[in-house]
Design an enzyme around this catalytic site. Structure first.
Site, PDB file in Angstrom:
ATOM      1  N   SER A  16      -2.640   1.948   8.419  1.00 52.86           N
ATOM      2  CA  SER A  16      -2.258   3.248   8.455  1.00 52.86           C
ATOM      3  C   SER A  16      -3.608   5.002   8.829  1.00 52.86           C
ATOM      4  O   SER A  16      -4.574   4.030   8.200  1.00 52.86           O
ATOM      5  CB  SER A  16      -1.686   4.293   7.648  1.00 52.86           C
ATOM      6  N   TYR A  24       1.630   5.526  -0.968  1.00 54.35           N
ATOM      7  CA  TYR A  24       1.171   4.672   0.541  1.00 54.35           C
ATOM      8  C   TYR A  24      -0.187   4.525   1.162  1.00 54.35           C
ATOM      9  O   TYR A  24      -0.671   3.670   1.316  1.00 54.35           O
ATOM     10  CB  TYR A  24       2.484   4.968   0.958  1.00 54.35           C
TER      11      TYR A  24
HETATM   12  P1  NDP Z   1       9.769  -0.844  10.031  1.00 52.53           P
HETATM   13  O1  NDP Z   1      10.059  -0.134   8.649  1.00 52.53           O
HETATM   14  O2  NDP Z   1      10.484  -0.480  11.011  1.00 52.53           O
HETATM   15  O3  NDP Z   1      10.081  -2.838  10.051  1.00 52.53           O
HETATM   16  C1  NDP Z   1       9.549  -3.449   9.311  1.00 52.53           C
HETATM   17  C2  NDP Z   1       9.223  -5.022   9.459  1.00 52.53           C
HETATM   18  O4  NDP Z   1       8.979  -5.635   7.799  1.00 52.53           O
HETATM   19  C3  NDP Z   1      11.152  -6.042   9.567  1.00 52.53           C
HETATM   20  O5  NDP Z   1      10.485  -6.242  10.028  1.00 52.53           O
HETATM   21  C4  NDP Z   1      11.301  -6.074   7.687  1.00 52.53           C
HETATM   22  O6  NDP Z   1      12.868  -7.110   8.173  1.00 52.53           O
HETATM   23  C5  NDP Z   1       9.258  -6.532   7.724  1.00 52.53           C
HETATM   24  N1  NDP Z   1       9.783  -6.257   6.784  1.00 52.53           N
HETATM   25  C6  NDP Z   1       9.611  -5.502   5.958  1.00 52.53           C
HETATM   26  N2  NDP Z   1       9.407  -5.542   4.593  1.00 52.53           N
HETATM   27  C7  NDP Z   1       9.130  -7.148   3.822  1.00 52.53           C
HETATM   28  C8  NDP Z   1       8.951  -7.451   2.859  1.00 52.53           C
HETATM   29  N3  NDP Z   1       8.541  -6.877   1.613  1.00 52.53           N
HETATM   30  N4  NDP Z   1       8.491  -8.455   3.337  1.00 52.53           N
HETATM   31  C9  NDP Z   1       8.624  -8.954   4.748  1.00 52.53           C
HETATM   32  N5  NDP Z   1       8.853  -8.623   5.366  1.00 52.53           N
HETATM   33  C10 NDP Z   1       9.288  -7.476   5.439  1.00 52.53           C
HETATM   34  O7  NDP Z   1       8.152  -0.525   9.934  1.00 52.53           O
HETATM   35  P2  NDP Z   1       7.548  -0.279  10.449  1.00 52.53           P
HETATM   36  O8  NDP Z   1       6.929  -1.199  11.818  1.00 52.53           O
HETATM   37  O9  NDP Z   1       7.185   1.237  11.133  1.00 52.53           O
HETATM   38  O10 NDP Z   1       6.050  -0.548  10.140  1.00 52.53           O
HETATM   39  C11 NDP Z   1       5.226  -1.792  10.422  1.00 52.53           C
HETATM   40  C12 NDP Z   1       3.905  -1.580   9.526  1.00 52.53           C
HETATM   41  O11 NDP Z   1       3.028  -0.222  10.405  1.00 52.53           O
HETATM   42  C13 NDP Z   1       3.988  -1.233   7.910  1.00 52.53           C
HETATM   43  O12 NDP Z   1       2.707  -1.793   7.077  1.00 52.53           O
HETATM   44  C14 NDP Z   1       3.842   0.060   8.203  1.00 52.53           C
HETATM   45  O13 NDP Z   1       2.999   0.634   6.994  1.00 52.53           O
HETATM   46  C15 NDP Z   1       2.703   0.604   8.800  1.00 52.53           C
HETATM   47  N6  NDP Z   1       2.266   1.651   9.649  1.00 52.53           N
HETATM   48  C16 NDP Z   1       4.311   2.558  10.209  1.00 52.53           C
HETATM   49  C17 NDP Z   1       3.882   3.041  10.846  1.00 52.53           C
HETATM   50  C18 NDP Z   1       5.254   4.225  11.798  1.00 52.53           C
HETATM   51  O14 NDP Z   1       4.864   5.490  11.502  1.00 52.53           O
HETATM   52  N7  NDP Z   1       6.325   3.493  11.686  1.00 52.53           N
HETATM   53  C19 NDP Z   1       2.553   4.246  10.778  1.00 52.53           C
HETATM   54  C20 NDP Z   1       0.847   3.705   9.601  1.00 52.53           C
HETATM   55  C21 NDP Z   1       1.722   2.380  10.224  1.00 52.53           C
HETATM   56  P3  NDP Z   1      13.678  -6.555   7.114  1.00 52.53           P
HETATM   57  O15 NDP Z   1      14.377  -6.154   8.209  1.00 52.53           O
HETATM   58  O16 NDP Z   1      13.692  -8.384   7.272  1.00 52.53           O
HETATM   59  O17 NDP Z   1      13.325  -6.150   5.670  1.00 52.53           O
END
Ligand code: NDP
Length: 247
Positions: free
Chosen positions: A142, A156
Site C-alpha cells: 500500500s 495497517y
Molecule cells: P476487498 O475487501 O475489496 O477484497 C478482498 C479480497 O480478499 C476478497 O476476494 C476476499 O474474499 C479476500 N480476502 C479477504 N480476507 C481474506 C482472508 N483472510 N483470506 C483469504 N482471502 C481474503 O479488498 P481490496 O481489493 O480493496 O484489497 C486487496 C488488497 O489491496 C489488500 O491487501 C489491501 O490491503 C490492498 N490495498 C487496497 C487499497 C484500496 O484502496 N482498496 C489500497 C492499498 C492497498 P472474501 O470475500 O471471501 O472475504
C-alpha cells in the site's frame, strides 16, 4: 502469436473480489491459468472463475482463509497439483481495521498482522517449493507502507511497511534462481474495502494529485506487467500506484 503468459500458472490470494479479482482476470487474459483463494464468499469466487472460463481461460477457486496457515499451504499445493506447477504468486489478500491505535484490541491487531504479514510469509514459503527460473512473486502492499497521511491506520501501515521490506529482502535470496520479487503499492482504489463514495473517501480523494480514486483494472495492469517477460530485470522494487498521493 502466443499470449505473453501462455503456459504460466498463477495463484492470486484473495482473488474473488476487488483488486485480486481484477488481477486474476488480467493474468488469465494474458494467457495464464489462474488459481484464486477466498475466505468466505464462494459466490464471488465462482463468478471470477466463470468470467475467466467464459473468455476461454482456465481458473480454479480454493477456499483458504489467510489467517489459517494450513489452509494457505494446502491451497498452494492444490493450485500447483491441479494446474500443473506454479510460476506467479500474487499476495493480495489483506485487510484493514481502521480505528485509533490506542482503541484497537489485541484480537484486531493480531488479525491484521496475521492476514497481511504472516499469511504472506506462509504463502510465499509454500509457493517457493514450486516456483522456478523466470518466476514472479508480487506483493500488494500500500502507499501507506511508505508514507502516512491519515490517522486510524497505524497498525495497517505497519503491516504494509513490513511487506515492502520482506519483498526487498526476499529479492536478495531468490534472485540467483531467476525469480523476481516486487511490491505494488496502491493508493485509494474503489473496492468493497475502500469505496470511492462516503465520508471516508473524501479526504483520500483530496490527497491524490489526480483528484480521483483509482480502479482495480489500473492496479491489475501494473501487476500483469510485472508478471510478464518485459519485467524480467525489475526486482526488489516498490511500485506505487496511488494517483500521486505520496508525491
Ligand atoms: P476487498 O475487501 O475489496 O477484497 C478482498 C479480497 O480478499 C476478497 O476476494 C476476499 O474474499 C479476500 N480476502 C479477504 N480476507 C481474506 C482472508 N483472510 N483470506 C483469504 N482471502 C481474503 O479488498 P481490496 O481489493 O480493496 O484489497 C486487496 C488488497 O489491496 C489488500 O491487501 C489491501 O490491503 C490492498 N490495498 C487496497 C487499497 C484500496 O484502496 N482498496 C489500497 C492499498 C492497498 P472474501 O470475500 O471471501 O472475504
Amino acid at each position: 502469436m502466443p499470449k505473453k503468459l501462455e503456459g504460466k500458472i498463477a495463484l492470486v490470494t484473495g482473488g474473488s473480489r476487488g483488486i485480486g479479482a481484477a488481477i486474476a482476470k488480467s493474468l488469465a487474459a494474458d494467457g495464464a491459468s489462474v488459481a484464486i483463494t477466498y475466505a468466505k464468499d464462494s459466490g464471488s469466487a465462482s463468478a471470477v472463475v466463470k468470467a475467466i472460463e467464459g473468455n476461454g481461460g482456465k481458473a480454479i477457486a480454493i477456499q483458504a482463509d489467510s489467517i489459517d496457515a494450513a489452509a494457505i499451504t494446502d491451497a498452494v499445493t492444490k493450485a500447483a497439483e491441479t494446474l500443473g506447477g506454479l510460476d506467479i504468486l500474487v499476495n493480495n489478500a489483506g485487510t484493514a481495521i481502521p480505528k485509533a491505535f490506542e482503541e484497537a484490541t489485541l484480537e484486531e491487531l493480531d488479525r491484521v498482522l496475521d492476514i497481511n504479514v504472516r499469511g504472506v510469509f506462509i504463502a510465499t514459503q509454500a509457493a517457493l517449493k514450486h516456483i522456478k527460473e523466470g518466476g514472479r512473486i508480487i506483493m500488494i502492499g500500500s502507499c501507506v507502507g511508505e508514507r502516512m497521511m491519515t490517522p486510524g491506520l497505524a497498525a495497517y501501515a505497519a503491516t504494509k511497511g513490513a511487506v515492502k521490506m520482506f519483498s526487498q529482502g526476499l529479492s536478495r535470496e531468490v534472485g540467483g534462481r531467476g525469480i523476481t520479487v516486487n511490491t505494488v503499492q496502491p493508493g485509494p482504489i474503489d473496492t468493497d474495502l475502500n469505496p470511492a463514495s462516503g465520508d471516508w473517501a473524501v479526504p483520500q480523494k483530496a490527497l491524490t494529485a489526480l483528484n480521483r480514486f483509482g480502479t482495480v483494472n489500473e492496479v491489475a495492469a501494473l501487476v500483469a506487467f510485472l508478471a510478464g517477460p518485459e519485467a524480467a530485470y525489475i526486482t526488489g522494487a516498490n511500485m506505487t500506484i496511488d494517483g500521486g498521493t505520496n508525491a
